[in-house]
Design a protein around this motif. Structure first.
Motif, PDB file in Angstrom:
ATOM      1  N   LYS A 173     -12.378   1.395  -4.130  1.00  0.00           N
ATOM      2  CA  LYS A 173     -11.498   0.064  -4.890  1.00  0.00           C
ATOM      3  C   LYS A 173      -9.899   0.933  -5.021  1.00  0.00           C
ATOM      4  N   ARG A 174      -9.194   1.641  -4.136  1.00  0.00           N
ATOM      5  CA  ARG A 174      -7.819   2.131  -3.664  1.00  0.00           C
ATOM      6  C   ARG A 174      -8.066   2.411  -2.363  1.00  0.00           C
ATOM      7  N   ALA A 232      -7.356   9.062  -2.059  1.00  0.00           N
ATOM      8  CA  ALA A 232      -8.436   8.061  -2.802  1.00  0.00           C
ATOM      9  C   ALA A 232      -8.426   9.299  -4.518  1.00  0.00           C
ATOM     10  N   ASP A 261       2.370   6.770  -5.279  1.00  0.00           N
ATOM     11  CA  ASP A 261       1.685   5.777  -5.025  1.00  0.00           C
ATOM     12  C   ASP A 261       0.992   4.710  -4.280  1.00  0.00           C
ATOM     13  N   LEU A 288      -5.776  10.143  -6.414  1.00  0.00           N
ATOM     14  CA  LEU A 288      -4.554   9.214  -6.744  1.00  0.00           C
ATOM     15  C   LEU A 288      -5.477   8.676  -8.200  1.00  0.00           C
ATOM     16  N   GLU A 289      -6.990   9.027  -7.864  1.00  0.00           N
ATOM     17  CA  GLU A 289      -7.416   8.229  -8.976  1.00  0.00           C
ATOM     18  C   GLU A 289      -7.430   9.779 -10.760  1.00  0.00           C
ATOM     19  N   MET A 343     -15.095   5.488  -4.408  1.00  0.00           N
ATOM     20  CA  MET A 343     -13.033   5.588  -4.472  1.00  0.00           C
ATOM     21  C   MET A 343     -12.807   4.490  -3.541  1.00  0.00           C
ATOM     22  N   ASP A 400      -2.051   3.668 -10.348  1.00  0.00           N
ATOM     23  CA  ASP A 400      -2.737   2.721  -9.394  1.00  0.00           C
ATOM     24  C   ASP A 400      -1.980   2.722  -7.915  1.00  0.00           C
ATOM     25  N   GLY A 401      -2.457   3.723  -7.331  1.00  0.00           N
ATOM     26  CA  GLY A 401      -2.023   4.684  -6.440  1.00  0.00           C
ATOM     27  C   GLY A 401      -2.745   4.011  -5.324  1.00  0.00           C
ATOM     28  N   GLU A 402      -2.564   3.454  -4.191  1.00  0.00           N
ATOM     29  CA  GLU A 402      -3.439   2.941  -2.935  1.00  0.00           C
ATOM     30  C   GLU A 402      -3.290   4.195  -1.785  1.00  0.00           C
ATOM     31  N   LYS A 441       7.206  -0.180  -2.716  1.00  0.00           N
ATOM     32  CA  LYS A 441       6.121   1.721  -3.392  1.00  0.00           C
ATOM     33  C   LYS A 441       7.185   2.929  -3.789  1.00  0.00           C
TER      34      LYS A 441
END
Length: 244
Positions: A122-123, A88, A71, A91-92, A120, A97-99, A147
């Motif tokens: 946004k992450r 990113a 995450d 994770l998408e 991407m 909600d991975g960052e 996390k």
């Protein structure tokens, strides 16, 4: 044994056999030597941003991220941002909600702008400063608080002293089952003097820092299967799995 188990067993057998294939190992080493001199890794991009990595290592990271499902992915070293975009995007695909948290001592304005306008972004969060600076480390630790699964990739300054400090500071953030990936350990395997304009060389590089780190830390082991199957990697002995 079902078909899936049989395939996995056969794959492990093939990977193991490559270790003792001297001709294949020599070919791999020759390819690495020549491509490193030719700056081969500079030729690739991920979703429009340059990613200064070998395709084989990108594939390995894809497998790790899909397996670990972190995450938070922490990356030291941003450059053009391709690696941040790659992480990113993985994770998408995983959802949730991975960052991604990227650190660099100098985030060039034109690179920052391109990263921030990417779909991407946004992450992605970026921090400017040295990865071993006390205030930067404080912010990273705070960002990672709560996390459940953290993956760390070290790819900033490649001197022994710097990477050793990064390992000390960031390894506690990595959870059991996740990875701490140290790039450019290949420097130790290159001829002396291969980097005349850099403060690292054979005997002073990420791999020597990893070796020293593992003498005093029993939470991590080298995942040799990864480097054995890749054959071509800039991170030999650099894929460290957290086992406790």
């Amino acid at each position: 044994m079902n078909s899936i188990s049989k395939f996995e067993a056969e794959r492990k057998k093939r990977i193991h056999e490559r270790v003792n294939n001297s001709e294949l190992q020599q070919t791999s080493k020759a390819f690495l030597n020549e491509t490193l001199k030719a700056e081969y890794s500079y030729g690739f991009s991920w979703m429009g941003r340059p990613i200064i990595q070998y395709p084989q290592d990108i594939m390995a990271l894809q497998e790790i991220i899909w397996q670990v499902k972190p995450d938070l992915i922490i990356e030291t070293g941003i450059a053009h941002g391709g690696s941040l975009i790659f992480s990113a995007s993985m994770l998408e695909l995983l959802g949730g909600d991975g960052e991604v948290l990227g650190l660099d001592i100098d985030i060039r304005e034109h690179n920052r702008l391109e990263i921030e306008k990417h779909p991407m972004s946004k992450r992605i969060t970026m921090l400017e400063g040295s990865s071993i600076d006390e205030e930067i480390v404080r912010q990273v630790v705070e960002f990672a608080r709560g996390k459940k699964k953290v993956l760390v990739c070290l790819d900033s300054m490649h001197s022994h002293e710097h990477v050793a400090k990064e390992l000390e500071l960031y390894s506690p953030l990595v959870n059991q089952g996740s990875y701490l990936v140290v790039f450019d350990t290949i420097i130790e395997d290159m001829p002396v003097g291969s980097f005349p304009d850099r403060p690292w060389d054979k005997g002073n590089n990420p791999k020597t820092a990893v070796w020293e780190f593992l003498k005093h830390n029993d939470r991590f082991v080298i995942d040799e299967e990864i480097q054995n199957k890749l054959l071509i990697t800039v991170a030999p002995d650099g894929y460290l799995k957290c086992i406790k």
